[in-house]
Design a protein around this motif. Structure first.
Motif, mmCIF file in Angstrom:
data_model
loop_
_atom_site.group_PDB
_atom_site.id
_atom_site.type_symbol
_atom_site.label_atom_id
_atom_site.label_comp_id
_atom_site.label_asym_id
_atom_site.label_seq_id
_atom_site.Cartn_x
_atom_site.Cartn_y
_atom_site.Cartn_z
ATOM 1 N N VAL A 156 0.837 -1.200 0.000
ATOM 2 C CA VAL A 156 0.000 0.000 0.000
ATOM 3 C C VAL A 156 0.874 1.252 0.000
ATOM 4 C CG1 VAL A 156 -1.876 -1.154 1.254
ATOM 5 C CG2 VAL A 156 -0.135 0.091 2.522
ATOM 6 N N ALA A 157 0.272 2.367 -0.398
ATOM 7 C CA ALA A 157 0.976 3.644 -0.315
ATOM 8 C C ALA A 157 0.959 4.161 1.118
ATOM 9 C CB ALA A 157 0.353 4.664 -1.254
ATOM 10 N N LYS A 158 -0.131 3.908 1.828
ATOM 11 C CA LYS A 158 -0.286 4.377 3.200
ATOM 12 C C LYS A 158 -1.344 3.518 3.877
ATOM 13 C CE LYS A 158 -0.736 8.672 5.763
ATOM 14 N NZ LYS A 158 -1.023 10.100 5.704
ATOM 15 N N ILE A 159 -1.210 3.355 5.199
ATOM 16 C CA ILE A 159 -2.181 2.562 5.940
ATOM 17 C C ILE A 159 -2.235 3.074 7.374
ATOM 18 C CG2 ILE A 159 -0.464 0.796 6.501
ATOM 19 C CD1 ILE A 159 -2.785 -1.270 6.212
ATOM 20 N N GLY A 160 -3.420 3.113 7.924
ATOM 21 C CA GLY A 160 -3.611 3.569 9.298
ATOM 22 C C GLY A 160 -3.268 2.496 10.321
ATOM 23 N N ALA A 161 -3.198 2.899 11.577
ATOM 24 C CA ALA A 161 -2.806 1.985 12.647
ATOM 25 C C ALA A 161 -3.812 0.856 12.856
ATOM 26 C CB ALA A 161 -2.615 2.760 13.949
ATOM 27 N N CYS A 162 -5.107 1.163 12.821
ATOM 28 C CA CYS A 162 -6.127 0.144 13.057
ATOM 29 C C CYS A 162 -6.101 -0.952 11.985
ATOM 30 C CB CYS A 162 -7.503 0.781 13.158
ATOM 31 S SG CYS A 162 -8.826 -0.413 13.496
ATOM 32 N N PRO A 163 -6.144 -0.595 10.690
ATOM 33 C CA PRO A 163 -6.065 -1.669 9.701
ATOM 34 C C PRO A 163 -4.722 -2.389 9.712
ATOM 35 C CG PRO A 163 -6.286 0.468 8.604
ATOM 36 C CD PRO A 163 -6.437 0.701 10.068
ATOM 37 N N ARG A 164 -3.641 -1.675 10.032
ATOM 38 C CA ARG A 164 -2.319 -2.309 10.123
ATOM 39 C C ARG A 164 -2.354 -3.413 11.187
ATOM 40 N NH1 ARG A 164 2.790 -1.025 8.760
ATOM 41 N NH2 ARG A 164 2.195 1.028 8.015
ATOM 42 N N ASP A 165 -2.911 -3.088 12.346
ATOM 43 C CA ASP A 165 -2.982 -4.062 13.441
ATOM 44 C C ASP A 165 -3.893 -5.235 13.087
ATOM 45 O OD1 ASP A 165 -1.317 -2.392 14.860
ATOM 46 O OD2 ASP A 165 -2.910 -1.560 16.133
ATOM 47 N N GLU A 166 -5.035 -4.949 12.466
ATOM 48 C CA GLU A 166 -5.987 -5.998 12.101
ATOM 49 C C GLU A 166 -5.382 -6.953 11.067
ATOM 50 O OE1 GLU A 166 -10.375 -7.098 12.254
ATOM 51 O OE2 GLU A 166 -9.451 -5.380 13.231
ATOM 52 N N LEU A 167 -4.678 -6.401 10.083
ATOM 53 C CA LEU A 167 -4.025 -7.237 9.077
ATOM 54 C C LEU A 167 -2.936 -8.100 9.713
ATOM 55 C CD1 LEU A 167 -3.762 -4.609 6.226
ATOM 56 C CD2 LEU A 167 -4.977 -6.789 6.055
ATOM 57 N N ALA A 168 -2.112 -7.496 10.556
ATOM 58 C CA ALA A 168 -1.039 -8.238 11.211
ATOM 59 C C ALA A 168 -1.609 -9.364 12.074
ATOM 60 C CB ALA A 168 -0.180 -7.296 12.057
ATOM 61 N N GLU A 169 -2.708 -9.085 12.760
ATOM 62 C CA GLU A 169 -3.359 -10.106 13.584
ATOM 63 C C GLU A 169 -3.864 -11.263 12.729
ATOM 64 O OE1 GLU A 169 -7.332 -10.236 16.237
ATOM 65 O OE2 GLU A 169 -5.925 -8.627 16.738
ATOM 66 N N ALA A 170 -4.284 -10.965 11.490
ATOM 67 C CA ALA A 170 -4.776 -11.991 10.567
ATOM 68 C C ALA A 170 -3.630 -12.702 9.844
ATOM 69 C CB ALA A 170 -5.721 -11.365 9.548
ATOM 70 N N GLY A 171 -2.372 -12.281 10.095
ATOM 71 C CA GLY A 171 -1.231 -12.922 9.470
ATOM 72 C C GLY A 171 -0.861 -12.343 8.118
ATOM 73 N N ILE A 172 -1.387 -11.163 7.795
ATOM 74 C CA ILE A 172 -1.089 -10.487 6.534
ATOM 75 C C ILE A 172 -0.163 -9.314 6.849
ATOM 76 C CG2 ILE A 172 -2.051 -9.278 4.542
ATOM 77 C CD1 ILE A 172 -4.772 -10.655 5.297
ATOM 78 N N GLU A 173 0.977 -9.278 6.208
ATOM 79 C CA GLU A 173 1.950 -8.226 6.481
ATOM 80 C C GLU A 173 1.600 -6.951 5.714
ATOM 81 O OE1 GLU A 173 6.728 -7.371 6.012
ATOM 82 O OE2 GLU A 173 5.983 -9.392 5.699
ATOM 83 N N PRO A 174 1.280 -5.855 6.421
ATOM 84 C CA PRO A 174 1.049 -4.578 5.731
ATOM 85 C C PRO A 174 2.399 -3.947 5.378
ATOM 86 C CG PRO A 174 0.648 -4.358 8.095
ATOM 87 C CD PRO A 174 1.047 -5.776 7.850
ATOM 88 N N VAL A 175 2.578 -3.587 4.102
ATOM 89 C CA VAL A 175 3.870 -3.100 3.624
ATOM 90 C C VAL A 175 3.658 -1.745 2.956
ATOM 91 C CG1 VAL A 175 5.842 -3.595 2.140
ATOM 92 C CG2 VAL A 175 4.594 -5.489 3.217
ATOM 93 N N ASP A 176 4.287 -0.704 3.517
ATOM 94 C CA ASP A 176 4.121 0.636 2.947
ATOM 95 C C ASP A 176 5.455 1.291 2.563
ATOM 96 O OD1 ASP A 176 5.096 1.220 5.458
ATOM 97 O OD2 ASP A 176 3.389 2.442 6.067
ATOM 98 N N GLN A 177 6.509 0.503 2.446
ATOM 99 C CA GLN A 177 7.799 1.107 2.107
ATOM 100 C C GLN A 177 8.109 1.127 0.613
ATOM 101 O OE1 GLN A 177 7.729 -1.717 4.190
ATOM 102 N NE2 GLN A 177 9.462 -3.020 3.734
ATOM 103 N N PHE A 178 7.180 0.703 -0.236
ATOM 104 C CA PHE A 178 7.420 0.696 -1.678
ATOM 105 C C PHE A 178 6.535 1.699 -2.413
ATOM 106 C CE2 PHE A 178 8.473 -3.693 -0.290
ATOM 107 C CZ PHE A 178 9.838 -3.642 -0.530
#
Length: 163
Positions: free
Chosen positions: A94-116
């Motif tokens: 993603v280009a940008k992601i908020g804290a709540c969806p970042r945490d929810e994705l990480a909890e589901a085992g999906i790595e949120p990546v915003d460095q590209f």
């Protein structure tokens, strides 16, 4: 030409990582188009899904999702359906992601990546995958199969409600 050169650079880096060459994962990408990672997670109504291996990043389809961000704030009721739609992916670029969806994705085992942000999708996916493989090789991460996505039929109900 720039996109091809970026992809070749990422493929060259993949050869240096010593992990099983047959490893493949799915990656969801938030994009507005132009072949780049350039969309905010909350503004996505459709993810592009890529199958990524050491040899290539291949577009395999689209996943339509309900719009999460509603005028500057996230709709927490929509977030679980978005996560379920991409739960077979190991990462979401993603280009940008908020804290709540970042945490929810990480909890589901999906790595949120915003460095590209702004990079070509294939290069970004391959670069992330090279890092993922390096983390597996070092023992920092244990690879797990993600299974199938639980896609709700008729996803993205926003248009029906607006009509």
């Amino acid at each position: 030409q720039a996109q091809h050169a970026a992809k070749q650079e990422a493929l060259a880096a993949a050869a240096a990582v010593e992990v099983a060459d047959d490893l493949k994962v799915l990656v969801a990408v938030a994009t507005k188009g132009g072949g780049r990672v350039n969309e905010h997670f909350g503004h996505v109504t459709e993810f592009q899904i890529f199958e990524v291996s050491a040899a290539q990043a291949t577009f395999v389809g689209h996943r339509r999702v309900d719009l999460y961000c509603q005028g500057g704030f996230g709709d927490d009721e929509q977030l679980p359906s978005v996560v379920r739609a991409i739960n077979d992916c190991h990462a979401v670029l993603v280009a940008k992601i908020g804290a709540c969806p970042r945490d929810e994705l990480a909890e589901a085992g999906i790595e949120p990546v915003d460095q590209f942000v702004g990079e070509f999708i294939e290069k970004a996916a391959l670069d992330w995958f090279n890092d993922y493989r390096a983390r597996i090789a070092s023992g920092a991460v244990v690879h797990q199969n993600r299974g199938d996505a639980r896609i709700r039929q008729g996803a993205y109900t926003g248009l029906a409600e607006a009509a």
